[in-house]
Design an enzyme around this catalytic site. Structure first.
Site, PDB file in Angstrom:
ATOM      1  N   GLN A 142      52.254  46.616  40.155  1.00  0.00           N
ATOM      2  CA  GLN A 142      51.599  45.845  39.100  1.00  0.00           C
ATOM      3  C   GLN A 142      50.125  46.233  38.941  1.00  0.00           C
ATOM      4  O   GLN A 142      49.277  45.410  38.586  1.00  0.00           O
ATOM      5  CB  GLN A 142      51.730  44.347  39.384  1.00  0.00           C
ATOM      6  CG  GLN A 142      53.141  43.811  39.253  1.00  0.00           C
ATOM      7  CD  GLN A 142      53.626  43.808  37.798  1.00  0.00           C
ATOM      8  OE1 GLN A 142      52.844  43.926  36.866  1.00  0.00           O
ATOM      9  NE2 GLN A 142      54.935  43.683  37.617  1.00  0.00           N
ATOM     10  N   SER A 143      49.822  47.499  39.133  1.00  0.00           N
ATOM     11  CA  SER A 143      48.441  47.988  39.087  1.00  0.00           C
ATOM     12  C   SER A 143      47.813  47.835  37.699  1.00  0.00           C
ATOM     13  O   SER A 143      48.331  48.337  36.709  1.00  0.00           O
ATOM     14  CB  SER A 143      48.424  49.472  39.488  1.00  0.00           C
ATOM     15  OG  SER A 143      47.177  50.061  39.184  1.00  0.00           O
ATOM     16  N   ASN A 144      46.664  47.153  37.641  1.00  0.00           N
ATOM     17  CA  ASN A 144      45.891  47.096  36.397  1.00  0.00           C
ATOM     18  C   ASN A 144      45.331  48.478  36.043  1.00  0.00           C
ATOM     19  O   ASN A 144      45.276  48.851  34.875  1.00  0.00           O
ATOM     20  CB  ASN A 144      44.743  46.099  36.530  1.00  0.00           C
ATOM     21  CG  ASN A 144      45.219  44.664  36.590  1.00  0.00           C
ATOM     22  OD1 ASN A 144      46.216  44.298  35.983  1.00  0.00           O
ATOM     23  ND2 ASN A 144      44.507  43.836  37.334  1.00  0.00           N
TER      24      ASN A 144
END
Length: 247
Positions: free
Chosen positions: A80-82
């Protein structure tokens, strides 16, 4: 900092983001603040890819990739890396292919976590996603992927976790200049700038920027969210020095 303008940069921002005073939070906290004023810099108001301060790094990383005539941008992160989401958005804006090497570092395996949120947006934005187990070395995989693409005649730009390279940190050196200019309109200025510290890039870039402006870099304080405090301190200092000397 006129030297900053000499670096390759691909515009992703619509101008300085505002700094707003948190009046209601001050009221909620009450007398314990003893007159301390709280402000927030609204990097969430950036337009591209849902917004977020990672676009600051990506302006210089994409600029560097384009200057090197790369056609593919490869980076790493969690599922879920921004940074992954905004890398996909920035690459699409720049006309580059994007590959994300994402590791399952959070102990969740439900469908909602694995298929919604940022990971869903990564696909919508056109990124090719490689999912790896938590124990995998994502950067090694990314470099191996770049080698494979080279054999196909492609040219890749590889950057590690969070885009926290000396080039990426230039985005926060620019941010330091932005904050210093906005601070002039705040009576008394800012005593502290407080941020989270994950891959160290935000803190390192801000510290390097303030140092270049002949301002006190120690006004930037961070809370480590992943590494032990001493490791985070060492990484941040090394990256700040590299940003100042290498850029």
């Amino acid at each position: 900092m006129p030297g900053l303008d000499e670096f390759a940069r691909f515009s992703l921002l619509e101008g300085p983001t505002p700094i707003q005073r948190l009046h209601r939070l001050e009221q909620e906290i009450g007398e314990v603040l003893k007159g301390v004023r709280l402000f927030v810099k609204r990097d969430d108001l950036m337009g591209l890819g849902g917004g977020g301060n990672k676009l600051r790094k990506l302006e210089f990383l994409m600029g560097d990739a384009l200057a090197q005539r790369c056609d593919t941008f490869i980076t790493t992160g969690g599922i879920q890396s921004n940074h992954g989401r905004l890398s996909a958005a920035a690459a699409a804006r720049a006309g580059l292919s994007c590959e994300l090497v994402l590791t399952r570092v959070v102990p969740r395996d439900d469908e909602e976590y694995r298929r919604n949120g940022n990971i869903l947006l990564d696909g919508i934005l056109g990124a090719k996603v490689h999912e790896l187990p938590a124990t995998a070395n994502a950067l090694t995989f990314a470099k191996e992927r770049a080698t494979a693409l080279k054999a196909e005649g492609r040219r890749s730009y590889v950057v590690g976790l969070g885009g926290s390279s000396p080039v990426g940190c230039l985005g926060y050196a620019i941010c330091a200049r932005e904050v210093a200019e906005q601070e002039k309109a705040v009576p008394g200025g800012f005593a502290r700038i407080v941020i989270p510290n994950g891959s160290a890039g935000t803190h390192a870039g801000l510290a390097a920027g303030f140092a270049a402006l002949r301002m006190d870099p120690a006004k930037v304080r961070s809370f480590t969210i992943s590494a032990e405090a001493e490791d985070a301190r060492r990484t941040t200092l090394d990256l700040a020095r590299a940003t100042l000397t290498d850029g």
